[in-house]
Design a protein around this motif. Sequence first.
Motif, mmCIF file in Angstrom:
data_model
loop_
_atom_site.group_PDB
_atom_site.id
_atom_site.type_symbol
_atom_site.label_atom_id
_atom_site.label_comp_id
_atom_site.label_asym_id
_atom_site.label_seq_id
_atom_site.Cartn_x
_atom_site.Cartn_y
_atom_site.Cartn_z
ATOM 1 N N GLU A 26 55.786 44.858 37.143
ATOM 2 C CA GLU A 26 55.969 46.066 37.938
ATOM 3 C C GLU A 26 55.257 46.023 39.283
ATOM 4 O OE1 GLU A 26 52.381 47.226 35.302
ATOM 5 O OE2 GLU A 26 53.935 45.682 35.445
ATOM 6 N N PHE A 27 54.621 44.892 39.599
ATOM 7 C CA PHE A 27 53.858 44.787 40.846
ATOM 8 C C PHE A 27 54.668 44.037 41.908
ATOM 9 C CE2 PHE A 27 50.642 44.640 37.375
ATOM 10 C CZ PHE A 27 50.106 45.918 37.584
ATOM 11 N N PRO A 28 55.165 44.720 42.943
ATOM 12 C CA PRO A 28 55.924 44.037 43.991
ATOM 13 C C PRO A 28 54.996 43.381 45.007
ATOM 14 C CG PRO A 28 55.768 46.355 44.515
ATOM 15 C CD PRO A 28 55.063 46.172 43.190
ATOM 16 N N GLN A 29 55.557 42.550 45.842
ATOM 17 C CA GLN A 29 54.777 42.009 46.954
ATOM 18 C C GLN A 29 54.702 43.039 48.077
ATOM 19 O OE1 GLN A 29 56.611 39.499 50.011
ATOM 20 N NE2 GLN A 29 58.298 39.072 48.570
ATOM 21 N N ARG A 30 53.686 42.902 48.913
ATOM 22 C CA ARG A 30 53.551 43.747 50.108
ATOM 23 C C ARG A 30 54.412 43.153 51.225
ATOM 24 N NH1 ARG A 30 49.578 46.434 53.347
ATOM 25 N NH2 ARG A 30 50.691 47.082 55.227
ATOM 26 N N LEU A 31 55.189 43.999 51.872
ATOM 27 C CA LEU A 31 56.014 43.586 52.996
ATOM 28 C C LEU A 31 55.358 44.091 54.276
ATOM 29 C CD1 LEU A 31 58.744 42.085 53.213
ATOM 30 C CD2 LEU A 31 59.852 44.310 53.359
ATOM 31 N N TYR A 32 55.148 43.190 55.242
ATOM 32 C CA TYR A 32 54.465 43.558 56.479
ATOM 33 C C TYR A 32 55.523 43.843 57.554
ATOM 34 C CZ TYR A 32 50.313 42.033 54.052
ATOM 35 O OH TYR A 32 49.301 41.908 53.132
ATOM 36 N N ALA A 34 60.352 51.344 62.048
ATOM 37 C CA ALA A 34 60.788 50.085 61.439
ATOM 38 C C ALA A 34 62.179 49.724 61.929
ATOM 39 C CB ALA A 34 60.776 50.213 59.923
ATOM 40 N N HIS A 35 62.528 48.456 61.799
ATOM 41 C CA HIS A 35 63.905 48.020 62.039
ATOM 42 C C HIS A 35 64.825 48.812 61.111
ATOM 43 C CE1 HIS A 35 67.461 45.420 61.871
ATOM 44 N NE2 HIS A 35 67.048 44.886 63.020
ATOM 45 N N PRO A 36 66.069 49.084 61.516
ATOM 46 C CA PRO A 36 66.992 49.824 60.649
ATOM 47 C C PRO A 36 67.065 49.320 59.214
ATOM 48 C CG PRO A 36 67.974 49.582 62.807
ATOM 49 C CD PRO A 36 66.674 48.820 62.847
ATOM 50 N N LEU A 37 66.909 48.031 58.990
ATOM 51 C CA LEU A 37 67.001 47.492 57.642
ATOM 52 C C LEU A 37 65.913 48.023 56.718
ATOM 53 C CD1 LEU A 37 67.802 43.759 58.474
ATOM 54 C CD2 LEU A 37 69.386 45.461 57.526
ATOM 55 N N VAL A 87 62.117 41.021 61.293
ATOM 56 C CA VAL A 87 62.102 42.387 60.781
ATOM 57 C C VAL A 87 60.827 42.661 59.999
ATOM 58 C CG1 VAL A 87 63.294 43.998 59.234
ATOM 59 C CG2 VAL A 87 64.609 42.468 60.722
ATOM 60 N N ALA A 88 60.394 41.670 59.219
ATOM 61 C CA ALA A 88 59.178 41.818 58.420
ATOM 62 C C ALA A 88 58.653 40.453 58.028
ATOM 63 C CB ALA A 88 59.457 42.655 57.173
ATOM 64 N N LEU A 89 57.371 40.425 57.743
ATOM 65 C CA LEU A 89 56.723 39.201 57.271
ATOM 66 C C LEU A 89 56.225 39.401 55.849
ATOM 67 C CD1 LEU A 89 56.603 38.866 60.438
ATOM 68 C CD2 LEU A 89 54.536 37.516 60.062
ATOM 69 N N SER A 90 56.111 38.302 55.126
ATOM 70 C CA SER A 90 55.476 38.282 53.813
ATOM 71 C C SER A 90 54.254 37.379 53.883
ATOM 72 C CB SER A 90 56.444 37.770 52.743
ATOM 73 O OG SER A 90 57.475 38.691 52.499
ATOM 74 N N MET A 91 53.387 37.481 52.905
ATOM 75 C CA MET A 91 52.194 36.635 52.841
ATOM 76 C C MET A 91 52.267 35.735 51.624
ATOM 77 S SD MET A 91 49.354 35.599 54.055
ATOM 78 C CE MET A 91 48.952 36.798 55.336
ATOM 79 N N SER A 92 52.248 34.429 51.877
ATOM 80 C CA SER A 92 52.189 33.459 50.792
ATOM 81 C C SER A 92 50.735 33.221 50.419
ATOM 82 C CB SER A 92 52.850 32.144 51.223
ATOM 83 O OG SER A 92 52.668 31.147 50.238
ATOM 84 N N PRO A 97 46.798 30.340 52.099
ATOM 85 C CA PRO A 97 47.505 31.545 52.538
ATOM 86 C C PRO A 97 48.089 31.389 53.942
ATOM 87 C CG PRO A 97 45.387 32.116 51.573
ATOM 88 C CD PRO A 97 45.394 30.631 51.747
ATOM 89 N N ARG A 98 49.298 31.867 54.110
ATOM 90 C CA ARG A 98 49.912 31.954 55.434
ATOM 91 C C ARG A 98 51.051 32.960 55.403
ATOM 92 N NH1 ARG A 98 54.843 29.688 56.986
ATOM 93 N NH2 ARG A 98 55.815 28.089 55.650
ATOM 94 N N SER A 99 51.351 33.544 56.545
ATOM 95 C CA SER A 99 52.460 34.485 56.630
ATOM 96 C C SER A 99 53.743 33.730 56.966
ATOM 97 C CB SER A 99 52.177 35.539 57.703
ATOM 98 O OG SER A 99 52.060 34.946 58.984
ATOM 99 N N PHE A 100 54.861 34.353 56.671
ATOM 100 C CA PHE A 100 56.159 33.791 57.033
ATOM 101 C C PHE A 100 57.156 34.936 57.183
ATOM 102 C CE2 PHE A 100 56.148 34.070 52.449
ATOM 103 C CZ PHE A 100 57.436 34.414 52.093
ATOM 104 N N ILE A 101 58.242 34.696 57.927
ATOM 105 C CA ILE A 101 59.251 35.723 58.151
ATOM 106 C C ILE A 101 60.143 35.821 56.920
ATOM 107 C CG2 ILE A 101 61.200 36.453 59.581
ATOM 108 C CD1 ILE A 101 59.959 34.908 61.901
ATOM 109 N N SER A 102 60.193 37.005 56.338
ATOM 110 C CA SER A 102 61.014 37.197 55.134
ATOM 111 C C SER A 102 62.375 37.801 55.443
ATOM 112 C CB SER A 102 60.274 38.075 54.117
ATOM 113 O OG SER A 102 59.724 39.213 54.745
ATOM 114 N N ILE A 103 62.509 38.515 56.566
ATOM 115 C CA ILE A 103 63.801 39.073 56.986
ATOM 116 C C ILE A 103 63.953 38.846 58.485
ATOM 117 C CG2 ILE A 103 65.340 41.073 56.975
ATOM 118 C CD1 ILE A 103 63.363 42.437 55.066
#
Length: 395
Positions: A66-72, A85-88, A145-150, A169-175
């Motif tokens: 039930e624990f999602p990832q955080r979207l930046y 935020a972007h429309p998406l 649109v957003a980044l995620s954290m690996s 750890p590093r960030s990457f573009i998820s959308i």
Amino acid sequence: MQAGGGIFATGDHADLGAGMCMDIPRVRAMRYWRFADTPSASGQDRLTTNRPGSNDSYDFEDQSDEFPQRLYVNYRTEAGGIGSAHPLLQVPGNNPVRAIEVFPDHPHEGECVVPSNLNTKMPDGATDEWPISTAGGIRISPEAVALSMSHGNAFVNNNNITTKQAVTPRSFISICAYDGQLANVGRVVTDATWHHFVNVNILGDLPNLPPGRQGLTGRNLDDIKQYYRNIVTWLMPKNVRMCSRYPWIIRHMVRFPLYEELKPMPFDQIESKHLREIGLLVEEALVKREPQFHVKELLKDALEQALGPDATLKLSEFRQEFGKISARDAGLAALGALTMATANLVNELQNQEQVKGEEVFGPMAQEAIALGVRRYLKESQAELRKMDALIASIE
């Protein structure tokens, strides 16, 4: 795509998805597809967004809890504007700060990218892959649109064998998204992984799941569903979006508060001020149930239908320069006229077989929107003349 159709593309780790997507114009440059460019499934270069579950350790099955990832969220996109935020990633309601900030997690995602070279050509070798905006000047670029954290530790199985390595750890573009409609082509959305869309990551659809691994619930699940709806809505070709406005308006007219506030009357007898008031009332009702971008595009489409893109842009610039006449007020007048004309036409139809979308509603919409904008501009013209007379009297 060149005719305005939208496209969505995703894959997973390594080159999964490449066979379908890596050669599609624009899509090919908005995500890493080839094996040499993509993160692996289990090495230290993998992109993992898995959060540790109820046992505080990093396990493969954590993607189903039930624990999602955080979207930046990127709050500085051209499509969303600064502060939204972007429309998406927008949600219904008139609070621009609220956005979708959760995603299903997964232990080996892919990666989206914003291309650095916008001077490439389509496969014909002549057509620009990234055309110049119809407003002139610049090529429209995709946006993050957003980044995620690996992040995360290694996965170790019951035999004490490491199945996935720990990562730095590093960030990457998820959308990533491209608003091609600004250049008269289709929009594009790429996503880091298809695991943002499958039940094993959303609903915890695995056999014999232990307690605490039963999938996403509540607002987290609602927000992810809204993301799916936003993709479909934002990618619509403009002509499809314009056809969908009639059932959209009708659906909201039979709900509170519009059902009580709007009374049928001939739209061609309503003054400009009243049309704007009706348009504002409809706008306020819509944003309670729809993301703001959907409502803004409704206004923009109506205004461009009446004036054309160039005149609409000039009207927007006029507001910035003189501060009185605005494209927004003209759009509200158009929306007010469109709403009243739609209500009147629905009341005139005898049965459902007569409801044939654009065939029935199109001519009505063209007439109503043109009348609403024309009345607003005439009213504004009269006000400017009064101002001109006042200035002349002072001189």
